[in-house]
Scaffold this active site. Structure first.
Site, PDB file in Angstrom:
ATOM      1  N   ASP A  14       0.870  -1.163   0.000  1.00 48.49           N
ATOM      2  CA  ASP A  14       0.000   0.000   0.000  1.00 48.49           C
ATOM      3  C   ASP A  14       0.916   1.225   0.000  1.00 48.49           C
ATOM      4  OD1 ASP A  14      -2.372   1.584   0.314  1.00 48.49           O
ATOM      5  OD2 ASP A  14      -1.881   1.773   2.433  1.00 48.49           O
ATOM      6  N   ASP A  16       0.040   5.088   1.007  1.00 49.53           N
ATOM      7  CA  ASP A  16      -0.065   6.037   2.113  1.00 49.53           C
ATOM      8  C   ASP A  16      -0.177   5.312   3.441  1.00 49.53           C
ATOM      9  OD1 ASP A  16      -0.108   8.808   2.825  1.00 49.53           O
ATOM     10  OD2 ASP A  16      -2.179   8.520   3.446  1.00 49.53           O
TER      11      ASP A  16
END
Length: 222
Positions: A14, A16
């Site tokens: 992922d 952020d």
């Protein structure tokens, strides 16, 4: 401290909360967007972490064209990247990985993904998975299924690295093992993850002919 030694053929990150922190920018921009679109209590809006921007637009203003609303928030966030931070250990970890052994799987659009990676000075892998590449966002398994496919791998051969509940659920549902890092979400909410580590600063990966050798010091239970 207890640790786990395991292997994988690919890592699916992922963005952020895992590679970078753009929460300050995102919070500023969404509050501006909410004011622009006359959302009640715009100054107190709390950004739901890990949800695609399009879903948030529809949640806040189901009466507007979601494509138009998405374009506006995307433009705001692309212009507001000055204080994006690279999280601890990320540069070193990515430098240790062959480019074809990792990718980024994010809920943001391709334009915003590339803008944030550039602003952070992080490498861009050959293949990326963004909101533009999927029809159903996290916690649906589709994003991480697409991530494994981008590397030419099966989900069970990949480790997902996540910080959000929706992302952990997406990775597990896709059939991946999931490493959760404690950057944004309390440990008690990440119990579905295969492993939990304090941050990527403690994770070590060595590439060899067989794939990736991964050492994960586990976070202590509080």
């Amino acid at each position: 401290m207890a640790s786990i030694d395991t292997t994988a053929k690919g890592l699916l990150f992922d963005m952020d909360g895992v590679l970078i922190s753009s929460i300050a920018s995102a919070t500023r921009c969404w509050k501006r967007w909410a004011k622009l679109y006359n959302v009640p209590n715009a100054d107190n809006f709390v950004l739901p972490h890990g949800r695609p921007a399009r879903d948030i637009v529809i949640m806040l203003r189901p009466d507007i064209d979601p494509d138009e609303g998405l374009r506006v928030i995307e433009d705001m966030e692309i212009e507001d990247v000055g204080d994006i931070e690279v999280l601890p250990g990320v540069r070193e970890l990515l430098a240790s990985l062959p480019p074809d052994r990792w990718t980024v799987v994010t809920s943001c659009t391709r334009r915003l993904l590339e803008a944030r990676l550039r602003a952070a000075g992080l490498p861009e892998p050959p293949k990326l998975v963004s909101a533009d590449d999927i029809s159903r966002g996290k916690p649906d398994p589709e994003p991480y299924i697409r991530g494994a496919e981008a590397l030419g791998l099966k989900p069970e051969d990949c480790i997902v690295v996540e910080d959000a509940v929706s992302g952990v659920e997406s990775g597990i549902a896709a059939g991946c093992r999931v490493l959760a890092v404690l950057s944004s979400t309390p440990r008690t909410e990440l119990k579905a993850a295969t492993w939990i580590a304090r941050s990527l600063a403690v994770v070590k990966v060595t590439a060899d002919a067989d794939g990736l050798q991964v050492k994960i010091p586990l976070a202590r239970k509080n």
